[in-house]
Design an enzyme around this catalytic site. Sequence first.
Site, PDB file in Angstrom:
ATOM      1  N   ASP A   1      -3.350   7.102   8.144  1.00 24.50           N
ATOM      2  CA  ASP A   1      -3.910   6.109   9.066  1.00 24.50           C
ATOM      3  C   ASP A   1      -5.390   6.376   9.328  1.00 24.50           C
ATOM      4  OD1 ASP A   1      -1.524   4.408  10.345  1.00 24.50           O
ATOM      5  OD2 ASP A   1      -0.819   6.453  10.015  1.00 24.50           O
TER       6      ASP A   1
ATOM      7  N   ASP B   1      -5.294  12.217   4.551  1.00 25.82           N
ATOM      8  CA  ASP B   1      -4.678  11.617   5.731  1.00 25.82           C
ATOM      9  C   ASP B   1      -4.303  10.171   5.387  1.00 25.82           C
ATOM     10  OD1 ASP B   1      -4.065  11.098   8.512  1.00 25.82           O
ATOM     11  OD2 ASP B   1      -6.037  10.188   8.679  1.00 25.82           O
TER      12      ASP B   1
ATOM     13  N   ASP C   1      -9.903  11.073   9.289  1.00 30.78           N
ATOM     14  CA  ASP C   1     -10.789  10.368  10.223  1.00 30.78           C
ATOM     15  C   ASP C   1     -10.660  10.827  11.658  1.00 30.78           C
ATOM     16  OD1 ASP C   1      -9.115   7.717  11.782  1.00 30.78           O
ATOM     17  OD2 ASP C   1      -8.108   9.133  10.472  1.00 30.78           O
TER      18      ASP C   1
END
Length: 243
Positions: free
Chosen positions: A26, A24, A198
């Site tokens: 961001d 991922d 996240d």
Amino acid sequence: MLQRSNLPAPPALKELGEIALFLDFDGTLVGIASGPDAIAVPELLGKSLEELARRLDGALAIVTGRSIDNLTSFLGDVSVHLAGSHGGHVLSAKGAVLRETTALPSEVKDGLADYAKRAGILYERKTHGAALHYRAKPEAEAEVRKFAEDLAGKHQLATKSGKCVIEIVRPGIDKGGAVELLAGREPFAGKTAIFVGDDVTDEDGFAACNQLGGFGIQIGQRTPTQARYRLSSVGDLHEWLQI
């Protein structure tokens, strides 16, 4: 299986053998910021990711909710596999199109833009989706989500939720689908699939890797999660990746 207790740190990369790595962006490779254009990106991050891909014999992909055009505006024309718009647009490391969904109807994009202006929140236009960011007005979450979900339902579309953001996308598009698409192709095929993320949208990536016999690594502390391991921060991930 969903985990609620503290998770251990992952084994060192050199201990994992042949892996296919899905990252991922961001909150994972870069820190979360007040808006999508406010992120701080290390100057050499793109080059570092290319070097990491070489170490992994090419089996590295960035899987993000951002559009690929937006992602490369920060990283440059990085020569790794890219899955943007939650997997709605997937390119090989050489730029070949592996998947591309059709753009959202203009009525949907215009509706989100008009609503964002009225509500005083941020609208993000994408080629394969459109998002509302309400980090500056977290108290508006319920209203923003209802508007986006109602609009998506009216047009037989789907929504994806993240940290202070909700996006409208084509049905069936998620990060797990991007993992499955790439994991069946060279140079990813036959390697242990690992997804690092996240946010709640990364759970689809974790689940796909679990089903493929691999695992997920969560950045930060969010429960419940399908990840097997955890790293505390973006900096810890960079150290683990040796970039």
